[in-house]
Motif scaffolding. Structure first.
Motif, PDB file in Angstrom:
ATOM      1  N   VAL A  89       0.842  -1.195   0.000  1.00 33.15           N
ATOM      2  CA  VAL A  89       0.000   0.000   0.000  1.00 33.15           C
ATOM      3  C   VAL A  89       0.879   1.247   0.000  1.00 33.15           C
ATOM      4  CG1 VAL A  89      -1.784   1.295   1.235  1.00 33.15           C
ATOM      5  CG2 VAL A  89      -1.809  -1.218   1.264  1.00 33.15           C
ATOM      6  N   HIS A  90       0.692   2.089  -1.014  1.00 33.68           N
ATOM      7  CA  HIS A  90       1.347   3.392  -1.062  1.00 33.68           C
ATOM      8  C   HIS A  90       0.293   4.489  -0.960  1.00 33.68           C
ATOM      9  CE1 HIS A  90       5.687   3.074  -1.670  1.00 33.68           C
ATOM     10  NE2 HIS A  90       5.450   1.946  -2.317  1.00 33.68           N
TER      11      HIS A  90
ATOM     12  N   LYS B  16       3.331   2.291   3.079  1.00 32.32           N
ATOM     13  CA  LYS B  16       2.591   2.477   4.321  1.00 32.32           C
ATOM     14  C   LYS B  16       2.402   1.177   5.088  1.00 32.32           C
ATOM     15  CE  LYS B  16      -2.027   4.089   5.804  1.00 32.32           C
ATOM     16  NZ  LYS B  16      -3.296   4.696   5.288  1.00 32.32           N
ATOM     17  N   THR B  17       1.959   0.131   4.380  1.00 31.00           N
ATOM     18  CA  THR B  17       1.677  -1.149   5.035  1.00 31.00           C
ATOM     19  C   THR B  17       1.461  -2.217   3.973  1.00 31.00           C
ATOM     20  OG1 THR B  17       0.211  -2.260   6.639  1.00 31.00           O
ATOM     21  CG2 THR B  17      -0.832  -0.771   5.065  1.00 31.00           C
TER      22      THR B  17
ATOM     23  N   PHE C  27       9.666  -4.371   9.550  1.00 34.12           N
ATOM     24  CA  PHE C  27       9.863  -3.147  10.328  1.00 34.12           C
ATOM     25  C   PHE C  27      10.279  -3.523  11.748  1.00 34.12           C
ATOM     26  CE2 PHE C  27       7.051  -1.590   6.963  1.00 34.12           C
ATOM     27  CZ  PHE C  27       7.677  -0.396   6.620  1.00 34.12           C
ATOM     28  N   LYS C  28      11.553  -3.365  12.040  1.00 38.76           N
ATOM     29  CA  LYS C  28      12.071  -3.680  13.373  1.00 38.76           C
ATOM     30  C   LYS C  28      13.366  -2.920  13.604  1.00 38.76           C
ATOM     31  CE  LYS C  28      14.106  -7.908  11.435  1.00 38.76           C
ATOM     32  NZ  LYS C  28      14.105  -9.396  11.467  1.00 38.76           N
ATOM     33  N   HIS C  29      13.686  -2.689  14.874  1.00 37.78           N
ATOM     34  CA  HIS C  29      14.917  -1.977  15.256  1.00 37.78           C
ATOM     35  C   HIS C  29      14.977  -0.579  14.647  1.00 37.78           C
ATOM     36  CE1 HIS C  29      15.925  -5.993  16.479  1.00 37.78           C
ATOM     37  NE2 HIS C  29      16.196  -6.409  15.252  1.00 37.78           N
TER      38      HIS C  29
ATOM     39  N   THR D  45       9.155  -2.347  -5.082  1.00 38.01           N
ATOM     40  CA  THR D  45       7.763  -1.924  -5.098  1.00 38.01           C
ATOM     41  C   THR D  45       7.441  -1.185  -3.804  1.00 38.01           C
ATOM     42  OG1 THR D  45       7.152  -3.822  -6.458  1.00 38.01           O
ATOM     43  CG2 THR D  45       5.371  -2.737  -5.263  1.00 38.01           C
ATOM     44  N   GLU D  46       8.098  -1.576  -2.715  1.00 39.89           N
ATOM     45  CA  GLU D  46       7.846  -0.956  -1.407  1.00 39.89           C
ATOM     46  C   GLU D  46       8.476   0.423  -1.254  1.00 39.89           C
ATOM     47  OE1 GLU D  46       7.602  -5.444  -0.516  1.00 39.89           O
ATOM     48  OE2 GLU D  46       8.656  -4.111  -1.895  1.00 39.89           O
TER      49      GLU D  46
END
Length: 565
Positions: free
Chosen positions: A214-215, A405-406, A418-420, A345-346
């Motif tokens: 999702v963008h 976004k997600t 998504f970490k650290h 793509t992300e």
């Protein structure tokens, strides 16, 4: 007009090739943002209205559209949707080839606050059914070849698509495009928020069903400035990118990046890729900036490039290994160095070789101005120079860049990537002492052989330097003592045939150009390679087939082993 001022400031820096100062521009994300209302209309339409914004070519057909004409047509498209009950937040799936209505419908959707679901024309009924299960559309746009697929996929659901528009001709249950382009040529924009969803990109991974990326209304339009800087676009350029409208890279390089800069887009549509036709288009339309995947470039350099008079200023490539032979042949013929780049793509273009940087052949370049890229270990610690690690982007939801976004339905993957305080891309690389980033491979593509980690990208790049090889894919092959052996699947050029002698020549070539632990121990000559619908090699499929073959002790056709297997 604050956003237009920011876009103008960045545009001026890129246009003057002041790339270093881009890092110093203060950025802040607005609460509300609609790219068509806030950028395209005040800049492209009002300031550049009579400039050609789009050139479309197919066989002997040619159409040119000024920015003003594109705006008028997109407003008619939007008004038709609204009159028929479609509004902000509704979804539109588009499955058409490279046609003018691609750009027009996307402008309308952005302005109207619709969510766009691009679909490649190669998608089949089952692919569309998965998309409808994930996000059922209220609008469909298709050509004759794909409308039937959409109808079949729709039949599985109680919900029905409210408006189906066909790009040419007629079809039962579908509205002809010519009936949409009527009436008022003005329309009011939806007051979309910057973080509202704009795109659902379905992107194939190496395992499982496609992820839905999702963008937002801000992440891709603004983030595409990194593509503008990578390509080296300027106002008034003619830009050509070989990409179909079903993919994220189309929006990178064939939509936002050129129009953010006030450049003209060439949409060269063809039923199949013909190198001579592509080269002739570059000459005929005096293309200034050119982006192509390495697969296409390999075909182009086989032609006699001296027969063409190019007007090129910049060339870039991304997606697969860019071997030095392509760079050298292209530069000799055009005087231009093809520059590599990296993105997903992300994201948008996050690591690139900029036009005024020294290019290190084989490197992806350095991080672009919107992205703080680090090479980190699995615990989030930045690794040492020349040490392999994960390509990560420092992530803060308040910092402006082009990170997505997600994931829409695969929310469990969010905690993995998504970490650290980082976004983990899933790719491996290392950074040298000069800050250049060198790609190793996908995290799940890296080969573990005799306790050494081997990135397929480097091995494939070397193999592609040999004149006999057109394409190569390297994977792990189960081995009783090494854990895994490096195996290369190769497609030969038309002047070569599979043989033990050629395999031995390739083994020797690998030994001369690779560290000993990286050389292929098995070579298999094949006619084709399994690929995703976006053209990326499916190494996961090759690995699975190879594991099964070795388990069953199969003797494979045209497979040859190194003497020190």
């Amino acid at each position: 007009m604050i956003e237009l001022q920011l876009f103008t400031t960045i545009r001026d820096k890129i246009d003057s090739e002041d790339y270093k100062d881009l890092h110093n521009i203060p950025l802040s994300k607005p609460k509300y943002f609609n790219w068509v209302r806030d950028v395209f209309e005040p800049y492209n339409v009002q300031q550049l209205g009579n400039q050609i914004g789009l050139i479309w070519r197919y066989n002997n057909l040619e159409e040119k559209f000024t920015f003003k004409e594109l705006s008028n047509l997109s407003n008619q498209f939007l008004n038709y949707l609204r009159k028929n009950g479609v509004g902000e937040g509704d979804k539109m799936i588009s499955q058409i080839p490279l046609l003018p209505c691609s750009w027009i419908s996307y402008l309308a959707s952005i302005k109207g606050g619709l969510i766009i679901i691009p679909a490649a024309v190669t998608l089949e009924e089952r692919d569309l059914k998965f998309r409808f299960e994930s996000a059922f559309p209220k609008v469909a746009l298709a050509d004759q070849a794909n409308a039937e697929k959409i109808d079949k996929a729709e039949s599985y659901f109680e919900d029905k698509i409210k408006i189906k528009i066909i790009s040419e001709g007629t079809r039962d249950g579908w509205v002809s495009l010519e009936d949409v382009f009527v009436g008022d040529t003005s329309a009011e924009a939806a007051n979309t928020k910057a973080d509202d969803n704009l795109f659902y990109f379905f992107t194939s991974g190496t395992t499982g069903m496609p992820k839905v990326v999702v963008h937002t209304h801000y992440s891709y339009p603004f983030g595409s400035f990194t593509t503008s800087s990578w390509v080296g676009m300027k106002k008034g350029d003619v830009h050509y990118n070989i990409s179909q409208p079903g993919w994220a890279k189309f929006f990178w390089s064939s939509f936002f990046a050129p129009w953010n800069m006030g450049a003209t887009i060439l949409g060269f549509h063809s039923d199949r890729f013909v190198a001579k036709d592509q080269l002739q288009a570059l000459e005929d339309y005096k293309v200034n900036t050119f982006c192509a995947p390495p697969t296409a470039l390999r075909s182009l350099i086989l032609e006699d490039l001296s027969q063409y008079n190019f007007n090129l200023r910049q060339c870039v490539a991304a997606g697969e290994p860019l071997n030095p032979e392509i760079i050298e042949v292209w530069k000799e013929a055009t005087g231009i160095t093809i520059r590599d780049g990296y993105g997903q793509t992300e994201t948008t273009a996050s690591i690139v070789n900029l036009p005024n940087d020294d290019v290190k052949y084989g490197s992806m370049g350095k991080p672009t101005f919107l992205y703080h890229v680090v090479i980190a270990d699995d615990e989030g610690n930045e690794v040492s120079v020349n040490e392999e690690g994960n390509i990560c982007i420092k992530y803060d939801e308040n910092v402006i860049n082009g990170v997505f976004k997600t994931y829409l339905i695969q929310l469990d993957k969010m905690k993995k990537v998504f970490k650290h305080g980082l976004y983990y891309t899933g790719d491996k690389a290392y950074k040298d002492e000069d800050g250049y980033v060198w790609f190793v491979g996908r995290d799940d593509d890296v080969i573990k052989a005799s306790d050494f980690r081997v990135g397929p990208f480097e091995v494939e790049s070397v193999l592609l330097e040999h004149n006999a090889i057109v394409e190569a894919a390297v994977v792990a092959s189960p081995h009783t003592t090494r854990s895994a052996a490096v195996k290369a699947f190769v497609i030969l050029s038309k002047d070569y045939t599979p043989s033990k002698e050629l395999a031995e020549e390739l083994f020797r070539f690998s030994e001369d150009n690779l560290a000993r632990y990286k050389i292929p121990r098995i070579i298999q000559f094949v006619e084709t390679l399994p690929k995703t619908i976006s053209g990326k090699i499916r190494r996961v499929e090759l690995r699975a087939n190879e594991a099964l073959a070795k388990h069953n002790k199969e003797e494979l056709e045209n497979e040859f082993y190194h003497s020190k297997y």
